[in-house]
Design a protein around this motif. Structure first.
Motif, PDB file in Angstrom:
ATOM      1  N   ARG A 177      -3.531  -0.973  11.902  1.00  0.00           N
ATOM      2  CA  ARG A 177      -3.437  -0.688  10.465  1.00  0.00           C
ATOM      3  C   ARG A 177      -3.354  -1.986   9.666  1.00  0.00           C
ATOM      4  NH1 ARG A 177       0.591   4.335   9.093  1.00  0.00           N
ATOM      5  NH2 ARG A 177       0.335   5.510  11.033  1.00  0.00           N
ATOM      6  N   ASP A 185      -6.539  -3.546   9.528  1.00  0.00           N
ATOM      7  CA  ASP A 185      -7.560  -2.618   9.051  1.00  0.00           C
ATOM      8  C   ASP A 185      -8.738  -2.582  10.020  1.00  0.00           C
ATOM      9  OD1 ASP A 185      -8.565  -0.666   7.452  1.00  0.00           O
ATOM     10  OD2 ASP A 185      -9.498  -2.031   6.010  1.00  0.00           O
ATOM     11  N   HIS A 212     -12.036   3.092   3.273  1.00  0.00           N
ATOM     12  CA  HIS A 212     -12.042   2.523   4.620  1.00  0.00           C
ATOM     13  C   HIS A 212     -13.324   2.890   5.355  1.00  0.00           C
ATOM     14  CE1 HIS A 212      -7.744   2.385   3.673  1.00  0.00           C
ATOM     15  NE2 HIS A 212      -7.638   1.452   4.583  1.00  0.00           N
TER      16      HIS A 212
END
Length: 524
Positions: free
Chosen positions: A519, A522, A317
């Motif tokens: 989330r 993302d 990430h």
């Protein structure tokens, strides 16, 4: 001079309408101007200056500090009488208003520092300092901010704030020789020896930005949320006589004046998690992720060099931000200096290596000839634990703070970082070259012209590491080559080891503190 709006977040881009951090700035401006910032490389440098500054405080002054880890007996100068608790206690006895927020910490058995932090809080409270043990965190999270603010009632031009990666605790008082702090912390991985060499950076800030750092402290201090959720801990602390209710702070003084000749713009970036179930901070409803947003905006503008020194470079990430920049800009180079070995052993070490592998693999695939990751060692071959959290982008945007390059720091724990843009263009390059001179063992006075160009610095680091790696591979035959850099490749982990360690990595080491909608997208 760079266009500040190209590099820095606006008030809207910060994404936290509940904070008053930017109230002293005009309009959408989320930064202060007219500051002077100095990068204090190494804990011994920072501690020596902090000792002098604290000893110079008098009645009517304010001292505010936050700590992730604290040791009451850590000596700021190495001399008796310079212990953290003694220096802060003496200041309080002189009439200085000393307040501290120390993370309550998870249990000692899990490898944390609950006993040391509790001891620091108790010793300071006995000396009259209002040091509060703060556990207002997300489950499994921490308060990771490391700051000290000193404000002088009679002369605001002397006000100063320190922001960075250095706690007031054992192992931090090391210097450029990297022999380690004579007061070492326990339980660091065995590769680092009995007195672990330690590399770290703190920013010293003068000017209007001191007011901003103080505001960060005040927002946490004044938050009405109970200091800890566990009623057992609350009762136990009260039975121990610990202060569990922060007293009101005096009114905040206006920002200090601009520093004459000060040409540093400072923006503070923070992380606060989404605490869930109605427990959010009053000043950060749903959390704040300006660290993630600020890094992302700056790295997306990178064209030539991103230079990183970081304790944890983890995860696809966060590593993806660098990978995307490398793919988009064929002239971009990335250099990262990180610990040679994780700070833990066993399954937890494998989990950390999973995180490092996920970050490095994407970058290596995108630009194998333009990415290099290094560890550093001292002159007797002991690995140096890199605890610094600093980044320089295109010799324009610099950050020094508490946050690491991982999802935990970008979403889950409280963090604070100071971004510096020098309107005269010197600060970022000066810090990059200062660090390079140390890691390359350049003699005093030797030209650094070959390091000015990103490709030249990339080549100098590679050649230095190759020579030192070859010397080690030969059994250390002959004179040791100059330099401290050791090349690190992506960790190689078997499928079974990776599979077993992945849950620990995702849920314990690098958890996600974002609200569910972010989330799913993302996004930060």
């Amino acid at each position: 001079m760079p266009d500040l709006t190209d590099w820095l977040l606006s008030v809207s881009e910060r994404g936290n309408p509940a904070t008053r951090l930017d109230d002293a700035h005009p309009g959408e401006q989320a930064w202060s101007e007219g500051n002077e910032v100095r990068a204090l490389v190494h804990g011994s440098t920072y501690y020596a200056e902090l000792f002098e500054r604290l000893e110079a405080t008098r009645a009517g002054d304010l001292v505010h500090f936050t700590d992730w880890q604290g040791d009451a007996d850590e000596r700021l100068t190495g001399e008796p009488g310079s212990e953290v608790a003694e220096v802060l206690g003496r200041a309080d006895e002189r009439g200085v208003d000393v307040r501290g927020l120390v993370w309550r910490s998870h249990v000692q058995a899990a490898g944390f520092t609950a006993d040391e932090n509790l001891h620091l809080g108790r010793v300071l409270q006995r000396r009259g300092v209002e040091a509060i043990l703060d556990m207002r965190v997300r489950t499994g999270g921490s308060h990771h901010q490391k700051m000290v603010v000193i404000r002088h009632g009679d002369d605001p031009s002397r006000d100063i704030a320190y922001v960075g990666g250095i706690d007031l605790c054992h192992s931090r008082r090391d210097d450029a020789d990297h022999g380690g702090d004579p007061q070492p912390q326990e339980n660091l991985a065995r590769e680092y020896g009995d007195t672990p060499p330690w590399h770290d950076i703190q920013a010293a800030i003068r000017g209007p930005a001191v007011h901003d750092v103080e505001t960060v402290f005040r927002e946490r201090w004044e938050d009405p949320t109970t200091l800890r959720r566990s009623p057992v801990l609350l009762v136990r602390d009260r039975l121990r006589g610990l202060d569990t209710r922060p007293d009101p702070l005096p009114d905040q003084a206006p920002p200090p004046p601009r520093v004459p000749g000060g040409h540093h713009v400072v923006q503070l970036l923070r992380t606060y998690p989404n605490l869930r179930r109605g427990r959010d901070y009053d000043f950060a409803r749903g959390g704040e992720r300006s660290v993630a947003r600020g890094y992302t905006k700056a790295v997306q503008r990178a064209r030539r060099l991103v230079y990183v020194e970081d304790q944890y470079l983890w995860g696809d990430h966060v590593g993806g931000v660098l990978t995307e920049a490398l793919r988009a800009n064929p002239e971009l180079h990335v250099i990262a200096v990180v610990p040679m070995h994780p700070d833990v052993e066993g399954l937890n070490r494998t989990a950390q290596l999973v995180g490092r592998s996920r970050a490095m693999a994407g970058m290596a695939e995108a630009a194998p000839d333009r990415v290099a990751v290094y560890g550093i060692e001292n002159h007797v071959g002991t690995p140096v634990y890199v605890h610094a959290k600093a980044c320089v982008v295109d010799d324009t945007w610099t950050t020094i703070g508490s946050d690491n390059f991982n999802r935990r720091s970008w979403t889950h724990d409280s963090e604070l970082s100071a971004v510096v843009i020098d309107t005269e263009g010197e600060f970022a390059r000066s810090l990059r070259l200062t660090l390079a001179v140390e890691h390359l063992d350049r003699e005093p006075g030797r030209s650094t012209d070959d390091l000015l160009d990103p490709a030249g610095m990339f080549r100098a680091y590679a050649e230095c590491a190759a020579a030192l790696d070859a010397w080690h591979a030969s059994g250390r035959v002959g004179p040791r080559p100059p330099g401290r850099l050791r090349r690190l490749d992506p960790p190689r982990l078997g499928r079974l080891a990776r599979t077993l360690a992945l849950p620990a990595y995702l849920w314990l080491h690098d958890p996600d503190g974002r609200p569910k909608p972010l989330r799913r997208a993302d996004a930060f």
